[in-house]
Design an enzyme around this catalytic site. Sequence first.
Site, PDB file in Angstrom:
ATOM      1  N   GLU A 190       0.126  -9.802  -0.308  1.00 40.47           N
ATOM      2  CA  GLU A 190      -1.703 -10.106   0.121  1.00 40.47           C
ATOM      3  C   GLU A 190      -2.413 -10.054  -1.395  1.00 40.47           C
ATOM      4  O   GLU A 190      -3.240 -10.931  -1.583  1.00 40.47           O
ATOM      5  CB  GLU A 190      -2.352  -9.205   0.912  1.00 40.47           C
ATOM      6  CG  GLU A 190      -1.617  -9.335   2.271  1.00 40.47           C
ATOM      7  CD  GLU A 190      -2.052  -7.874   3.084  1.00 40.47           C
ATOM      8  OE1 GLU A 190      -1.970  -6.776   2.601  1.00 40.47           O
ATOM      9  OE2 GLU A 190      -2.469  -8.254   4.125  1.00 40.47           O
ATOM     10  N   ALA A 224       0.721  -1.215   0.055  1.00 36.96           N
ATOM     11  CA  ALA A 224      -0.006  -0.079  -0.170  1.00 36.96           C
ATOM     12  C   ALA A 224       1.140   1.160   0.042  1.00 36.96           C
ATOM     13  O   ALA A 224       2.073   1.273   0.446  1.00 36.96           O
ATOM     14  CB  ALA A 224      -0.907  -0.045   1.097  1.00 36.96           C
ATOM     15  N   GLU A 247       4.683  -4.950   7.400  1.00 35.68           N
ATOM     16  CA  GLU A 247       3.653  -3.731   7.847  1.00 35.68           C
ATOM     17  C   GLU A 247       4.152  -3.467   9.444  1.00 35.68           C
ATOM     18  O   GLU A 247       4.121  -2.492   9.900  1.00 35.68           O
ATOM     19  CB  GLU A 247       2.544  -4.251   7.722  1.00 35.68           C
ATOM     20  CG  GLU A 247       1.554  -3.933   6.662  1.00 35.68           C
ATOM     21  CD  GLU A 247       1.837  -5.311   5.670  1.00 35.68           C
ATOM     22  OE1 GLU A 247       2.464  -6.367   6.097  1.00 35.68           O
ATOM     23  OE2 GLU A 247       1.067  -5.477   4.478  1.00 35.68           O
ATOM     24  N   GLY A 265       0.960  -5.192   0.852  1.00 30.99           N
ATOM     25  CA  GLY A 265      -0.396  -5.587   0.067  1.00 30.99           C
ATOM     26  C   GLY A 265      -0.032  -6.221  -1.274  1.00 30.99           C
ATOM     27  O   GLY A 265      -0.929  -6.720  -1.963  1.00 30.99           O
TER      28      GLY A 265
HETATM   29  N1  COA Z   1       4.539   3.444  -0.674  1.00 29.27           N
HETATM   30  C1  COA Z   1       4.825   4.655  -1.247  1.00 29.27           C
HETATM   31  N2  COA Z   1       5.965   4.771  -2.012  1.00 29.27           N
HETATM   32  C2  COA Z   1       6.802   3.801  -2.034  1.00 29.27           C
HETATM   33  C3  COA Z   1       6.455   2.325  -1.589  1.00 29.27           C
HETATM   34  C4  COA Z   1       5.310   2.353  -0.712  1.00 29.27           C
HETATM   35  N3  COA Z   1       4.843   0.939  -0.369  1.00 29.27           N
HETATM   36  N4  COA Z   1       7.474   1.736  -1.925  1.00 29.27           N
HETATM   37  C5  COA Z   1       8.247   2.339  -2.686  1.00 29.27           C
HETATM   38  N5  COA Z   1       7.954   3.736  -2.865  1.00 29.27           N
HETATM   39  C6  COA Z   1       8.670   4.641  -3.506  1.00 29.27           C
HETATM   40  C7  COA Z   1       9.756   5.026  -2.805  1.00 29.27           C
HETATM   41  O1  COA Z   1       9.344   6.122  -1.636  1.00 29.27           O
HETATM   42  C8  COA Z   1      10.666   5.820  -3.710  1.00 29.27           C
HETATM   43  O2  COA Z   1      10.065   6.997  -3.947  1.00 29.27           O
HETATM   44  P1  COA Z   1      10.981   8.502  -4.172  1.00 29.27           P
HETATM   45  O3  COA Z   1      11.922   8.089  -5.471  1.00 29.27           O
HETATM   46  O4  COA Z   1      10.119   9.478  -4.203  1.00 29.27           O
HETATM   47  O5  COA Z   1      12.189   8.500  -2.948  1.00 29.27           O
HETATM   48  C9  COA Z   1      10.415   5.076  -4.849  1.00 29.27           C
HETATM   49  O6  COA Z   1       9.238   4.289  -4.682  1.00 29.27           O
HETATM   50  C10 COA Z   1      11.427   3.979  -5.195  1.00 29.27           C
HETATM   51  O7  COA Z   1      11.608   3.092  -3.924  1.00 29.27           O
HETATM   52  P2  COA Z   1      13.233   2.747  -3.308  1.00 29.27           P
HETATM   53  O8  COA Z   1      12.782   2.366  -1.938  1.00 29.27           O
HETATM   54  O9  COA Z   1      14.005   3.985  -3.617  1.00 29.27           O
HETATM   55  O10 COA Z   1      13.516   1.635  -4.082  1.00 29.27           O
HETATM   56  P3  COA Z   1      14.326   0.261  -3.905  1.00 29.27           P
HETATM   57  O11 COA Z   1      14.464  -0.468  -5.076  1.00 29.27           O
HETATM   58  O12 COA Z   1      15.556   0.663  -3.011  1.00 29.27           O
HETATM   59  O13 COA Z   1      13.421  -0.535  -2.904  1.00 29.27           O
HETATM   60  C11 COA Z   1      11.490  -1.500  -1.980  1.00 29.27           C
HETATM   61  C12 COA Z   1      12.320  -1.139  -3.222  1.00 29.27           C
HETATM   62  C13 COA Z   1      10.396  -2.264  -2.464  1.00 29.27           C
HETATM   63  C14 COA Z   1      12.326  -2.969  -1.198  1.00 29.27           C
HETATM   64  C15 COA Z   1      11.478  -0.479  -1.028  1.00 29.27           C
HETATM   65  O14 COA Z   1      10.876   0.591  -1.749  1.00 29.27           O
HETATM   66  C16 COA Z   1      10.281  -0.595   0.136  1.00 29.27           C
HETATM   67  O15 COA Z   1      10.647  -1.506   1.172  1.00 29.27           O
HETATM   68  N6  COA Z   1       8.995  -0.346   0.018  1.00 29.27           N
HETATM   69  C17 COA Z   1       8.413  -0.348   1.227  1.00 29.27           C
HETATM   70  C18 COA Z   1       7.517  -1.747   1.259  1.00 29.27           C
HETATM   71  C19 COA Z   1       6.709  -1.850   2.307  1.00 29.27           C
HETATM   72  O16 COA Z   1       6.900  -1.677   3.526  1.00 29.27           O
HETATM   73  N7  COA Z   1       5.404  -2.317   2.140  1.00 29.27           N
HETATM   74  C20 COA Z   1       4.467  -2.260   2.939  1.00 29.27           C
HETATM   75  C21 COA Z   1       3.489  -1.304   2.965  1.00 29.27           C
HETATM   76  S1  COA Z   1       2.083  -1.227   4.142  1.00 29.27           S
END
Ligand code: COA
Length: 262
Positions: A116, A70, A136, A113
């Site tokens: 999920e 999400a 989460e 999500g």
């Molecule tokens: N919600 C909002 N923005 C998100 C996001 C999320 N779930 N996941 C990634 N993004 C955004 C980042 O903030 C970043 O934005 P920016 O360029 O404006 O800074 C962009 O997507 C790229 O993400 P980044 O973290 O730089 O990429 P990465 O390849 O280094 O890592 C992930 C990828 C998926 C491992 C990492 O983004 C992550 O851990 N995301 C969150 C996962 C999470 O906790 N999900 C559960 C949500 S309830």
Amino acid sequence: MTTNLKEYSNLRLSIENFIGKIQIYRPEKRNAMDPQSWAELDCAVAELNDNDGVRVIVITGHEKTFVAGADIQWIHDRKPLDIYGLAVQDVLLNVYNSNKPVIAVINGYALGGGCELALACDIRVGCETAQLGQPEINLGILPAGGGTQHLTRIVGLAKAKEMIFTGDFIDAEEAHRLGLLNHVVPNDELMDKAYEIARKIAKKSPIAVQMVKIALNQSPTTDLPSGLALEKSLQAVLFSTKDKKEGTKAFLEKRKPIFKGE
Ligand code: COA
């Protein structure tokens, strides 16, 4: 061939050879799902459900991400009761209850999500670099898109607890060992593998496939006598179809059946 499909902002929709494909597409946010993305996913699944030219649905992501969960900015800005206006559980239930088999093609991160969403699908195929997790807990919240319920049913209570308490990602090999992924294949073979399965299912009677899905989806939550009664009733429905006549006739005539979904 794709004809007359709705336009979406955060996903791409196509249909070819009875296979409907939804590609989640919000690359600048790693496909994180904001309310519009969830609404579009719901709409796209409904559109494919209603299309007789679709027998199997494939859901995938973009580049190295299936769905990163999400949208965390959206979660950050919400107040407690906003959760009751959030349709994520309903959208994922609609995926789970789609009248067509749904295959998750996990091309990278499937987190929160995103995990999920994969759990709501019927079959999960992942590439070797796929990573799945319910992180989460790291945000001080829990997986509320069905994660606490579906994950336990697939990987068992103990592993689900470990994944959700720690928020750790698991790699494709472990996900496969746990039964979370049906198949793991090299990255460049991912779509071919998913379509191989989709094509195989698309050749079956779509009515039989639909009845099978109804019966199977009931199995984790129903008692055995009720499940068996449902199974028999659905079989009675199938005994009335032209597809059943065609399937049995084709066997007796030593040829391949052609199912029309009638
Ligand atoms: N919600 C909002 N923005 C998100 C996001 C999320 N779930 N996941 C990634 N993004 C955004 C980042 O903030 C970043 O934005 P920016 O360029 O404006 O800074 C962009 O997507 C790229 O993400 P980044 O973290 O730089 O990429 P990465 O390849 O280094 O890592 C992930 C990828 C998926 C491992 C990492 O983004 C992550 O851990 N995301 C969150 C996962 C999470 O906790 N999900 C559960 C949500 S309830």
